[in-house]
Design a protein around this motif. Sequence first.
Motif, PDB file in Angstrom:
ATOM      1  N   GLY A 193       7.882 -18.858  -3.881  1.00 30.50           N
ATOM      2  CA  GLY A 193       7.272 -17.677  -3.302  1.00 30.50           C
ATOM      3  C   GLY A 193       8.205 -17.006  -2.319  1.00 30.50           C
ATOM      4  N   ASP A 194       7.793 -15.865  -1.806  1.00 31.58           N
ATOM      5  CA  ASP A 194       8.618 -15.118  -0.850  1.00 31.58           C
ATOM      6  C   ASP A 194       8.640 -15.758   0.532  1.00 31.58           C
ATOM      7  N   SER A 195       7.715 -16.670   0.778  1.00 32.55           N
ATOM      8  CA  SER A 195       7.645 -17.339   2.074  1.00 32.55           C
ATOM      9  C   SER A 195       7.144 -18.752   1.856  1.00 32.55           C
ATOM     10  N   VAL A 196       7.234 -19.558   2.908  1.00 33.36           N
ATOM     11  CA  VAL A 196       6.738 -20.929   2.799  1.00 33.36           C
ATOM     12  C   VAL A 196       5.242 -20.916   2.502  1.00 33.36           C
ATOM     13  N   GLY A 197       4.512 -20.033   3.175  1.00 34.79           N
ATOM     14  CA  GLY A 197       3.073 -19.959   2.952  1.00 34.79           C
ATOM     15  C   GLY A 197       2.727 -19.586   1.518  1.00 34.79           C
ATOM     16  N   ALA A 198       3.464 -18.620   0.972  1.00 35.99           N
ATOM     17  CA  ALA A 198       3.204 -18.204  -0.405  1.00 35.99           C
ATOM     18  C   ALA A 198       3.518 -19.327  -1.384  1.00 35.99           C
ATOM     19  N   THR A 199       4.599 -20.059  -1.108  1.00 36.46           N
ATOM     20  CA  THR A 199       4.968 -21.186  -1.972  1.00 36.46           C
ATOM     21  C   THR A 199       3.889 -22.261  -1.952  1.00 36.46           C
ATOM     22  N   LEU A 200       3.396 -22.614  -0.766  1.00 37.94           N
ATOM     23  CA  LEU A 200       2.375 -23.645  -0.653  1.00 37.94           C
ATOM     24  C   LEU A 200       1.087 -23.212  -1.352  1.00 37.94           C
ATOM     25  N   TYR A 201       0.728 -21.940  -1.237  1.00 33.01           N
ATOM     26  CA  TYR A 201      -0.477 -21.440  -1.902  1.00 33.01           C
ATOM     27  C   TYR A 201      -0.340 -21.583  -3.418  1.00 33.01           C
ATOM     28  N   ARG A 202       0.817 -21.230  -3.945  1.00 37.88           N
ATOM     29  CA  ARG A 202       1.017 -21.314  -5.395  1.00 37.88           C
ATOM     30  C   ARG A 202       0.977 -22.761  -5.874  1.00 37.88           C
ATOM     31  N   ILE A 203       1.551 -23.670  -5.096  1.00 33.36           N
ATOM     32  CA  ILE A 203       1.520 -25.083  -5.491  1.00 33.36           C
ATOM     33  C   ILE A 203       0.087 -25.568  -5.622  1.00 33.36           C
ATOM     34  N   VAL A 204      -0.762 -25.184  -4.686  1.00 35.49           N
ATOM     35  CA  VAL A 204      -2.135 -25.693  -4.661  1.00 35.49           C
ATOM     36  C   VAL A 204      -3.038 -24.963  -5.651  1.00 35.49           C
ATOM     37  N   HIS A 205      -2.835 -23.640  -5.820  1.00 35.94           N
ATOM     38  CA  HIS A 205      -3.846 -22.838  -6.540  1.00 35.94           C
ATOM     39  C   HIS A 205      -3.369 -22.229  -7.850  1.00 35.94           C
ATOM     40  N   GLU A 206      -2.094 -22.036  -8.048  1.00 37.41           N
ATOM     41  CA  GLU A 206      -1.647 -21.262  -9.206  1.00 37.41           C
ATOM     42  C   GLU A 206      -0.912 -22.131 -10.227  1.00 37.41           C
ATOM     43  N   ALA A 207      -0.866 -21.611 -11.441  1.00 37.16           N
ATOM     44  CA  ALA A 207      -0.143 -22.293 -12.512  1.00 37.16           C
ATOM     45  C   ALA A 207       1.359 -22.084 -12.329  1.00 37.16           C
ATOM     46  N   PRO A 208       2.167 -22.981 -12.832  1.00 31.17           N
ATOM     47  CA  PRO A 208       3.617 -22.794 -12.714  1.00 31.17           C
ATOM     48  C   PRO A 208       4.086 -21.576 -13.490  1.00 31.17           C
ATOM     49  N   VAL A 209       5.167 -20.979 -13.015  1.00 30.75           N
ATOM     50  CA  VAL A 209       5.748 -19.801 -13.663  1.00 30.75           C
ATOM     51  C   VAL A 209       7.016 -20.234 -14.383  1.00 30.75           C
ATOM     52  N   TRP A 210       7.079 -19.972 -15.697  1.00 29.94           N
ATOM     53  CA  TRP A 210       8.256 -20.360 -16.481  1.00 29.94           C
ATOM     54  C   TRP A 210       9.263 -19.220 -16.538  1.00 29.94           C
ATOM     55  N   PRO A 211      10.536 -19.529 -16.633  1.00 23.52           N
ATOM     56  CA  PRO A 211      11.543 -18.475 -16.811  1.00 23.52           C
ATOM     57  C   PRO A 211      11.336 -17.764 -18.156  1.00 23.52           C
ATOM     58  N   PRO A 212      11.887 -16.563 -18.314  1.00 26.52           N
ATOM     59  CA  PRO A 212      11.788 -15.875 -19.607  1.00 26.52           C
ATOM     60  C   PRO A 212      12.388 -16.732 -20.725  1.00 26.52           C
ATOM     61  N   ASP A 213      11.754 -16.703 -21.893  1.00 25.36           N
ATOM     62  CA  ASP A 213      12.232 -17.429 -23.083  1.00 25.36           C
ATOM     63  C   ASP A 213      12.270 -18.935 -22.866  1.00 25.36           C
ATOM     64  N   PHE A 214      11.432 -19.435 -21.963  1.00 24.60           N
ATOM     65  CA  PHE A 214      11.357 -20.879 -21.751  1.00 24.60           C
ATOM     66  C   PHE A 214      10.739 -21.510 -22.992  1.00 24.60           C
ATOM     67  N   PRO A 215      11.409 -22.500 -23.605  1.00 24.22           N
ATOM     68  CA  PRO A 215      10.888 -23.079 -24.856  1.00 24.22           C
ATOM     69  C   PRO A 215       9.467 -23.613 -24.691  1.00 24.22           C
ATOM     70  N   GLN A 216       8.663 -23.404 -25.708  1.00 28.78           N
ATOM     71  CA  GLN A 216       7.255 -23.804 -25.643  1.00 28.78           C
ATOM     72  C   GLN A 216       7.107 -25.312 -25.459  1.00 28.78           C
ATOM     73  N   GLY A 217       7.971 -26.079 -26.136  1.00 27.16           N
ATOM     74  CA  GLY A 217       7.888 -27.529 -26.005  1.00 27.16           C
ATOM     75  C   GLY A 217       8.166 -28.005 -24.590  1.00 27.16           C
ATOM     76  N   LEU A 218       9.163 -27.390 -23.945  1.00 30.14           N
ATOM     77  CA  LEU A 218       9.464 -27.748 -22.558  1.00 30.14           C
ATOM     78  C   LEU A 218       8.330 -27.342 -21.623  1.00 30.14           C
ATOM     79  N   ALA A 219       7.775 -26.169 -21.869  1.00 31.44           N
ATOM     80  CA  ALA A 219       6.658 -25.705 -21.040  1.00 31.44           C
ATOM     81  C   ALA A 219       5.486 -26.676 -21.121  1.00 31.44           C
ATOM     82  N   ALA A 220       5.230 -27.215 -22.302  1.00 28.41           N
ATOM     83  CA  ALA A 220       4.122 -28.153 -22.462  1.00 28.41           C
ATOM     84  C   ALA A 220       4.374 -29.439 -21.672  1.00 28.41           C
ATOM     85  N   VAL A 221       5.626 -29.925 -21.700  1.00 29.31           N
ATOM     86  CA  VAL A 221       5.966 -31.150 -20.966  1.00 29.31           C
ATOM     87  C   VAL A 221       5.808 -30.942 -19.468  1.00 29.31           C
ATOM     88  N   PHE A 222       6.351 -29.838 -18.963  1.00 24.47           N
ATOM     89  CA  PHE A 222       6.276 -29.597 -17.515  1.00 24.47           C
ATOM     90  C   PHE A 222       4.851 -29.241 -17.084  1.00 24.47           C
TER      91      PHE A 222
END
Length: 481
Positions: A210-239
């Motif tokens: 996130g843009d700040s520590v607070g935003a990062t902590l909020y995303r860890i607790v409440h939001e789904a992970p964000v994958w880079p563009p063209d991230f392979p589907q198999g890797l996304a499933a593992v992570f």
Amino acid sequence: MSLDPSTIGRFKVLGTLGFGAMGTVYLAEDPLLKRALAIKVVREGTGDAEVLLRFKREAEISARLNHPNAITVFDVGEAQDLGPYLVMEYVEGESLSDRIHRGRLDPDEAMGLLIQAADALEAVHGLGILHRDIKPDNFMVAKDGRLKLMDFGIARGDQGRLTTSSAFLGTPAYAAPEVLNGAKATPASDQWALVLTAFEMLTGTLPFAGDSVGATLYRIVHEAPVWPPDFPQGLAAVFAKALDKDPGKRFADLPSFLRALIEALPLEPEPRAAHLAQLASTAPVKGTGTLRIERMVAPVTPRNRWLWGGGALLAALALGFLVLRPESSRVLSIESKPGGAEVFLDGTPLGRTPLRQVVVKGKANLLRLEKPDFVPLGYHLKAEDKDLSLRLLPAPFQVQVVSEPPGAEIFLDGVSKGKAPAAVEISGEGSHQLRLDLDGYQSWIVVPERHRPLPDPIRLQKHRVKQGGGKIKKFFKGIFQ
């Protein structure tokens, strides 16, 4: 301090390795053992009493761990005008964080380091200790490819914990959501941090940044992970599974995660097989049953009370020794001359040479190297083995010798091998000469080569009679008459 010290304790300071928010790390030498060391010194005003306690805790854990992928701590102390200091093994290389900043790692390199990291962390957990600050900054990558886990300053075991003015210890960006929600740290939260480290190694980013520590902590607790563009589907499933908010829905352990990661990564068949073999060699053996201790039914009297107490103590010590004692392990690098040999350790395939940083656990004994056209090599490992360079001997080969006309005598390096037709065995080492002799025929000579068959048949040429020999004799006879 304005000037670097010339000595710290009995150690001679050679230079400065780096600076941090908490202090300085010096390169030093032990004048008695003549070995290079790294000494961490804390800046003034950072809570000397608490820091010294943490340093002592780190030294204690290092002594108990004794793992090839963990930094060894040699000494801890407090120097006048300096404060607490920690004397550690010196690793010539860079932090994993610095390695990531140079560019994301290719899958083969990343897996080689992650298997070492997981092995060290599993050994820590096997001692009943939580690291609580797993992140790239706390791994060193040596120039030879070996990885070292370090910084156990905020680690916690089952017995006691360090006092601190902060309820949360560790690095927020790598904290597990359950810890941020107030739950106690567990092995699963250490595993979460290593999964994030793996993601950062492969992508160069973090999935909850996130843009700040607070935003990062909020995303860890409440939001789904964000994958880079063209991230392979198999890797996304593992992570996605490894980073589930619910610890119970994640992979059961680090070997399970790494196995799935190896299968999902775009690896060539040979590196994939080598990493799976290395993972299998480092995975802890899990018991299939439970250990029950039946209590003897006997009255407790003053006469036998000491027997009960002593027996219970011995049983507890024995059980603790069996459960907590980590399986011995070491790291080998294996090369062969020539390279490309298949390596087996007690029958388990490890991959092809050269093999860097193979973690060997338990009572591994026999290495076997195999390569086409070479004699298989068996080697019994020794306790002092570290960097092995093994020479393979070329295997002998055969050539079929058929002459026309038949019956030519066969000579190999001047030694008779019988008459053609025959099969002749050639030593794999050096260069050799094969010769065929038959009365009335010219000798036939060749340097035999592996995988290059001889002519079938070898047609021998008759000796040539020089033309005009009679006329020459008559000419000279006429001169001298």
